[in-house]
Design a protein around this motif. Structure first.
Motif, PDB file in Angstrom:
ATOM      1  N   ALA A 103      63.280 -35.270  39.922  1.00 54.10           N
ATOM      2  CA  ALA A 103      64.101 -34.163  39.426  1.00 54.10           C
ATOM      3  C   ALA A 103      63.405 -32.822  39.633  1.00 54.10           C
ATOM      4  O   ALA A 103      64.043 -31.826  39.991  1.00 54.10           O
ATOM      5  CB  ALA A 103      64.432 -34.378  37.946  1.00 54.10           C
ATOM      6  N   ILE A 104      62.102 -32.782  39.417  1.00 54.51           N
ATOM      7  CA  ILE A 104      61.340 -31.542  39.647  1.00 54.51           C
ATOM      8  C   ILE A 104      61.398 -31.162  41.121  1.00 54.51           C
ATOM      9  O   ILE A 104      61.592 -29.994  41.472  1.00 54.51           O
ATOM     10  CB  ILE A 104      59.877 -31.713  39.185  1.00 54.51           C
ATOM     11  CG1 ILE A 104      59.816 -31.860  37.660  1.00 54.51           C
ATOM     12  CG2 ILE A 104      59.029 -30.521  39.625  1.00 54.51           C
ATOM     13  CD1 ILE A 104      58.445 -32.219  37.137  1.00 54.51           C
ATOM     14  N   ALA A 143      69.601 -40.758  42.268  1.00 57.31           N
ATOM     15  CA  ALA A 143      70.729 -40.439  41.397  1.00 57.31           C
ATOM     16  C   ALA A 143      70.307 -40.470  39.934  1.00 57.31           C
ATOM     17  O   ALA A 143      70.713 -39.613  39.134  1.00 57.31           O
ATOM     18  CB  ALA A 143      71.875 -41.416  41.644  1.00 57.31           C
ATOM     19  N   ALA A 144      69.469 -41.453  39.574  1.00 60.96           N
ATOM     20  CA  ALA A 144      69.036 -41.585  38.182  1.00 60.96           C
ATOM     21  C   ALA A 144      68.167 -40.416  37.740  1.00 60.96           C
ATOM     22  O   ALA A 144      68.014 -40.171  36.535  1.00 60.96           O
ATOM     23  CB  ALA A 144      68.283 -42.900  37.987  1.00 60.96           C
ATOM     24  N   MET A 151      58.423 -42.010  34.650  1.00 64.08           N
ATOM     25  CA  MET A 151      58.062 -40.659  35.058  1.00 64.08           C
ATOM     26  C   MET A 151      58.468 -40.356  36.497  1.00 64.08           C
ATOM     27  O   MET A 151      58.509 -39.202  36.898  1.00 64.08           O
ATOM     28  CB  MET A 151      56.556 -40.464  34.894  1.00 64.08           C
ATOM     29  CG  MET A 151      56.088 -40.475  33.460  1.00 64.08           C
ATOM     30  SD  MET A 151      56.858 -39.136  32.490  1.00 64.08           S
ATOM     31  CE  MET A 151      56.094 -37.720  33.251  1.00 64.08           C
ATOM     32  N   LYS A 152      58.765 -41.417  37.267  1.00 63.83           N
ATOM     33  CA  LYS A 152      59.175 -41.193  38.650  1.00 63.83           C
ATOM     34  C   LYS A 152      60.436 -40.336  38.690  1.00 63.83           C
ATOM     35  O   LYS A 152      60.570 -39.434  39.520  1.00 63.83           O
ATOM     36  CB  LYS A 152      59.418 -42.525  39.364  1.00 63.83           C
ATOM     37  CG  LYS A 152      59.846 -42.356  40.812  1.00 63.83           C
ATOM     38  CD  LYS A 152      60.217 -43.697  41.451  1.00 63.83           C
ATOM     39  CE  LYS A 152      59.017 -44.531  41.723  1.00 63.83           C
ATOM     40  NZ  LYS A 152      59.362 -45.738  42.528  1.00 63.83           N
ATOM     41  N   GLY A 153      61.371 -40.622  37.781  1.00 65.72           N
ATOM     42  CA  GLY A 153      62.615 -39.859  37.747  1.00 65.72           C
ATOM     43  C   GLY A 153      62.368 -38.387  37.473  1.00 65.72           C
ATOM     44  O   GLY A 153      63.030 -37.516  38.052  1.00 65.72           O
ATOM     45  N   ALA A 159      58.387 -42.021  47.462  1.00 66.68           N
ATOM     46  CA  ALA A 159      59.581 -42.569  48.099  1.00 66.68           C
ATOM     47  C   ALA A 159      60.474 -43.184  47.028  1.00 66.68           C
ATOM     48  O   ALA A 159      60.000 -43.914  46.151  1.00 66.68           O
ATOM     49  CB  ALA A 159      59.191 -43.622  49.132  1.00 66.68           C
ATOM     50  N   VAL A 160      61.772 -42.873  47.081  1.00 63.36           N
ATOM     51  CA  VAL A 160      62.710 -43.411  46.103  1.00 63.36           C
ATOM     52  C   VAL A 160      63.961 -43.905  46.816  1.00 63.36           C
ATOM     53  O   VAL A 160      64.293 -43.440  47.911  1.00 63.36           O
ATOM     54  CB  VAL A 160      63.112 -42.361  45.047  1.00 63.36           C
ATOM     55  CG1 VAL A 160      61.920 -41.970  44.198  1.00 63.36           C
ATOM     56  CG2 VAL A 160      63.724 -41.130  45.709  1.00 63.36           C
TER      57      VAL A 160
END
Length: 239
Positions: A7-8, A27-28, A1-3, A20-21
Motif C-alpha cells: 500500500a505504501i 488487491a488486499a 505487514m506485506k500488505g 513480489a506479490v
C-alpha cells in the motif's frame, strides 16, 4: 505487514523494500490505505510544524509541498481526470470513459488541480495559524478510508485498476477503520464530518458518472481532504 508495504508503494513515493506479490495480495493491500494516510499525515503535519517556526505561510507551503511530493500527485491526477470527464458528461457514456482513459490533462482538469492546490494552501495556512497540527495529521488517514467504502457502494465504470479491489474489502475492514475513525475524532472532532463527505462524493459520482474508477477514488480522496481541512478550520475557529 506485506500488505502495508504494498500500500505504501502504491500510494506514496516513500522508499520501501521491493517485494513480489500476487494479484490477490495487491488487491488486499487496499485494507491498509488508511494506515498509509497516517504516515502521509504525520509527514505533512511535521512539515507544517517546522515551517511555522518562520510563519504560517511557510508552514502551509512546506506542508503542501510535502503532501504533493510524498503522494507523487497521484490523487491530484485522479481529480484532474474526473474534472475532464465531467466536462464531457453531457455526451454519451463512451465519451466519458474515453476522457477518463486519456492520459492528457484538459482545461477542466488543469483548473480543478489549480483550485485544489490553492484551497489546500489557504486552509493549511489557517490551520497552522491555529496550531491545529493534530487535525492536519489525521486528515489523510480519514480520507483514505473512503476508497474502502466507495468500492463497496459504487459499480465499476470499467474493468480497470479499481475493479481489482472490489472483492478485497471485507465487512471487518470497514468496521475496524470506522472504529479507528471514531477514536481519532476524540483528538480531532472535525473528523466526524468524514461520513458525510464520503457519502456525498459517492452520491455525486453516481449521479454524474454512474460509477467509480481509480480516478474516482483519487479525486474523492482529494475532495475529502479539502472538505476535512475546512471542517477542521471551522472547529478551530468556532468550537
Amino acid at each position: 505487514m506485506k500488505g502495508l508495504i504494498v500500500a505504501i508503494q502504491f500510494l506514496t513515493r516513500l522508499p520501501t523494500p521491493r517485494i513480489a506479490v500476487s494479484g490477490a495480495e495487491f488487491a488486499a493491500s487496499m485494507r491498509w490505505f488508511p494506515a498509509v494516510g497516517l504516515i502521509v499525515g504525520a509527514i505533512v503535519a511535521a512539515g507544517c510544524r517546522a515551517g511555522a517556526e518562520i510563519d504560517p505561510w511557510t508552514a502551509a507551503l512546506a506542508g503542501l509541498v510535502l503532501w504533493v511530493a510524498v503522494t507523487g500527485a497521484l490523487h491530484l491526477d485522479g481529480l484532474g481526470d474526473i474534472a475532464d470527464a465531467c466536462g464531457a458528461a453531457h455526451k454519451d457514456r463512451d465519451r466519458v470513459l474515453a476522457v477518463l482513459a486519456d492520459p492528457h490533462l484538459g482545461s477542466f482538469g488543469a483548473v480543478a488541480i489549480g483550485l485544489q492546490l490553492l484551497a489546500k494552501l489557504l486552509l493549511l495556512h489557517a490551520l497552522a495559524a491555529s496550531s491545529a497540527y493534530a487535525a492536519i495529521a489525521l486528515i489523510p488517514f480519514a480520507a483514505r478510508i473512503g476508497p474502502l467504502f466507495w468500492t463497496r457502494w459504487l459499480p465499476d465504470l470499467h474493468a480497470g485498476l479499481a475493479a481489482r479491489f472490489r472483492d478485497a474489502v471485507r465487512p471487518i475492514d470497514l468496521a475496524i477503520w470506522t472504529l479507528a475513525l471514531l477514536a481519532a475524532a476524540w483528538f480531532s472532532p472535525s473528523l466526524l464530518a468524514t461520513p458525510l463527505l464520503l457519502f456525498g462524493w459517492a452520491a455525486w459520482l453516481w449521479r454524474k458518472l454512474g460509477g467509480i474508477s481509480g480516478d474516482g477514488h483519487g479525486g474523492g480522496i482529494e475532495a475529502t481532504e479539502t472538505g476535512l481541512l475546512l471542517a477542521a478550520l471551522l472547529v478551530a475557529r468556532f468550537a
